[in-house]
Structure formats: structure tokens, C-alpha cells
Design a protein around this motif. Sequence first.
Motif, PDB file in Angstrom:
ATOM      1  N   GLY A 122       0.780  -1.232   0.000  1.00  0.00           N
ATOM      2  CA  GLY A 122       0.000   0.000   0.000  1.00  0.00           C
ATOM      3  C   GLY A 122       0.811   1.281   0.000  1.00  0.00           C
ATOM      4  N   THR A 123       2.094   1.184  -0.200  1.00  0.00           N
ATOM      5  CA  THR A 123       2.928   2.385  -0.184  1.00  0.00           C
ATOM      6  C   THR A 123       3.620   2.591  -1.526  1.00  0.00           C
ATOM      7  N   ALA A 124       3.842   3.859  -1.869  1.00  0.00           N
ATOM      8  CA  ALA A 124       4.541   4.175  -3.112  1.00  0.00           C
ATOM      9  C   ALA A 124       6.050   4.033  -2.948  1.00  0.00           C
ATOM     10  N   VAL A 125       6.514   3.921  -1.714  1.00  0.00           N
ATOM     11  CA  VAL A 125       7.950   3.860  -1.430  1.00  0.00           C
ATOM     12  C   VAL A 125       8.343   2.455  -0.988  1.00  0.00           C
ATOM     13  N   VAL A 126       9.337   1.897  -1.670  1.00  0.00           N
ATOM     14  CA  VAL A 126       9.869   0.576  -1.326  1.00  0.00           C
ATOM     15  C   VAL A 126      11.281   0.776  -0.798  1.00  0.00           C
ATOM     16  N   GLU A 127      11.580   0.194   0.360  1.00  0.00           N
ATOM     17  CA  GLU A 127      12.906   0.359   0.957  1.00  0.00           C
ATOM     18  C   GLU A 127      13.504  -0.995   1.303  1.00  0.00           C
ATOM     19  N   VAL A 128      14.762  -1.176   0.935  1.00  0.00           N
ATOM     20  CA  VAL A 128      15.532  -2.357   1.308  1.00  0.00           C
ATOM     21  C   VAL A 128      16.918  -1.871   1.693  1.00  0.00           C
ATOM     22  N   GLY A 129      17.238  -1.944   2.974  1.00  0.00           N
ATOM     23  CA  GLY A 129      18.533  -1.442   3.432  1.00  0.00           C
ATOM     24  C   GLY A 129      18.719   0.018   3.062  1.00  0.00           C
ATOM     25  N   GLU A 130      19.806   0.326   2.366  1.00  0.00           N
ATOM     26  CA  GLU A 130      20.094   1.700   1.952  1.00  0.00           C
ATOM     27  C   GLU A 130      19.295   2.138   0.727  1.00  0.00           C
ATOM     28  N   LEU A 131      18.657   1.195   0.064  1.00  0.00           N
ATOM     29  CA  LEU A 131      17.946   1.503  -1.176  1.00  0.00           C
ATOM     30  C   LEU A 131      16.537   2.001  -0.885  1.00  0.00           C
ATOM     31  N   ARG A 132      16.159   3.038  -1.615  1.00  0.00           N
ATOM     32  CA  ARG A 132      14.809   3.596  -1.469  1.00  0.00           C
ATOM     33  C   ARG A 132      14.278   3.910  -2.860  1.00  0.00           C
ATOM     34  N   LEU A 133      13.104   3.353  -3.170  1.00  0.00           N
ATOM     35  CA  LEU A 133      12.503   3.518  -4.484  1.00  0.00           C
ATOM     36  C   LEU A 133      11.138   4.172  -4.312  1.00  0.00           C
ATOM     37  N   ASP A 134      10.940   5.306  -4.954  1.00  0.00           N
ATOM     38  CA  ASP A 134       9.657   6.017  -4.915  1.00  0.00           C
ATOM     39  C   ASP A 134       8.989   5.842  -6.274  1.00  0.00           C
ATOM     40  N   THR A 135       7.986   4.979  -6.346  1.00  0.00           N
ATOM     41  CA  THR A 135       7.350   4.688  -7.630  1.00  0.00           C
ATOM     42  C   THR A 135       6.458   5.817  -8.119  1.00  0.00           C
ATOM     43  N   ALA A 136       5.979   6.672  -7.215  1.00  0.00           N
ATOM     44  CA  ALA A 136       5.131   7.791  -7.625  1.00  0.00           C
ATOM     45  C   ALA A 136       5.958   8.897  -8.278  1.00  0.00           C
ATOM     46  N   ARG A 137       7.141   9.148  -7.740  1.00  0.00           N
ATOM     47  CA  ARG A 137       8.004  10.207  -8.271  1.00  0.00           C
ATOM     48  C   ARG A 137       9.060   9.685  -9.242  1.00  0.00           C
ATOM     49  N   PHE A 138       9.112   8.362  -9.410  1.00  0.00           N
ATOM     50  CA  PHE A 138      10.084   7.730 -10.285  1.00  0.00           C
ATOM     51  C   PHE A 138      11.509   8.116  -9.860  1.00  0.00           C
ATOM     52  N   GLU A 139      11.771   7.957  -8.571  1.00  0.00           N
ATOM     53  CA  GLU A 139      13.086   8.294  -8.015  1.00  0.00           C
ATOM     54  C   GLU A 139      13.651   7.096  -7.268  1.00  0.00           C
ATOM     55  N   ALA A 140      14.967   6.920  -7.401  1.00  0.00           N
ATOM     56  CA  ALA A 140      15.658   5.851  -6.684  1.00  0.00           C
ATOM     57  C   ALA A 140      16.870   6.449  -5.975  1.00  0.00           C
ATOM     58  N   HIS A 141      17.091   6.034  -4.728  1.00  0.00           N
ATOM     59  CA  HIS A 141      18.233   6.524  -3.952  1.00  0.00           C
ATOM     60  C   HIS A 141      18.946   5.367  -3.274  1.00  0.00           C
TER      61      HIS A 141
END
Length: 222
Positions: A122-141
Motif C-alpha cells: 500500500g505504499t509508493a515507497v519501497v525500501e531495502v537497506g540503503e535503497l529507497r525507491l519512490d514509484t510515484a516520483r520515479f526516483e531511486a536513492h
Amino acid sequence: MRLLVVEDEEDLVVALKVGLVRGGYAVDVAPDVDTATEKLAVNDYDLVLLDLNLPDGDGFTVCRAIRATPGGPRILMLTARDRLADRVRGLDEGADDYLVKPFALPELLARIRALLRREDGGTAVVEVGELRLDTARFEAHRGERRLPLTPKEFAVLHYLMTRPGRVVPAEELLEHVWDENADPFTNTVRVTVGSLRRKVTGEEEPLIETVIRQGYRLKETP
């Protein structure tokens, strides 16, 4: 994520495919009920964009067939039928959402993201360890560092991040991230994963592993 567009209006199909591919999705197209049924039988889709008025039948037939199979894809009906009775029937037949034509592409993309987020808790943000993926903004960090990913790299990373620690075969990535025109005998998956790995790694510890003769794995923790 791999989508199936069931639509017979050629101009709309072209516009949809351009917009969806730019949004990072793999897209297959079916112009009628028979073709849709065939493709659903052999491919694993995450979401179906379904018109109701088709040359050889009614989209409700496709909807019922999908719902008869456990674990089938999400369904977003795209149709000119705007009566309340049609919308109610569409949802009662098993559609997850219903959008009336004409519609704006940004709204369609937002609805697709909302439906697919159900697979991500239910969230637009997926996080695994240091990785963060925002599917709504199409951003990855990775940490504070933004990753300049192509749409295909973004899609591959998203698929791996929703399956951390699991070995994902190249064939599975090809099935979910590429469309039906992808050549299974090319090295497109290896090349894309290699480019993604370099961008994610930078000067830091590698997070994407190649498991020889099995596939690729994202480490659960850095």
C-alpha cells in the motif's frame, strides 16, 4: 511491471503504449477478446487495462476469465460506458478500478500506481537497506545518493527490491519487465542488470549479486 492493454482503437493504443512505456512499464496489446484470452494464458501480467466494447465480444468476458483464476492480475477498466449501472457492474464483475474515456494520462498512471501499490503493502515507497525507491516520483536513492536510472533499470530494481534475498532467474525478469517483443535469446537482461549494478554500487559495496546459472539476487542488508 508488465501490463496488457485490451483495446481496439488504434490511435488510443499507440498513445497508451507510448505513455506507459515512458512510465517504465512493459506493455503488450490485445485488440479483441480472443487475443486477450490467448495472451493471458501464456503470460504473467501484473495489471490489465480492459476496454468493454471489443470487436468479438464484451470485456466482461475477459474480466470473468481473469477472476476465475486465483492470483490473477489487477484489472482497470477503460471504457466509454459512463452510466452508473455500467460502473457498478464493472466493479461487481471483478474490476479493481473503472476509468471513463476520455481520460488524462497522468490520472491513468496514478490509478495504475495505486493498484500496483497493493502488491507493495500500500505504499509508493519501497525500501531495502540503503535503497529507497519512490514509484510515484520515479526516483531511486542509495542513502543520500540519487540513482540516475533508465525506466527499464528502474523496473528491474523495483522487481528485485520486492523480492530481497531471493534469486530471480533472468527468464523471470524477462517475463515481468519486458514485453512480448523481447527476444529471449539476447543478452538484454544481463546488459540491463549490469548497468543497474554499476549505478547502484558506485563507490560502495555491491548490492546486486549474480548467482551463476541461477539468476540475480538483491542483498537484504547492505
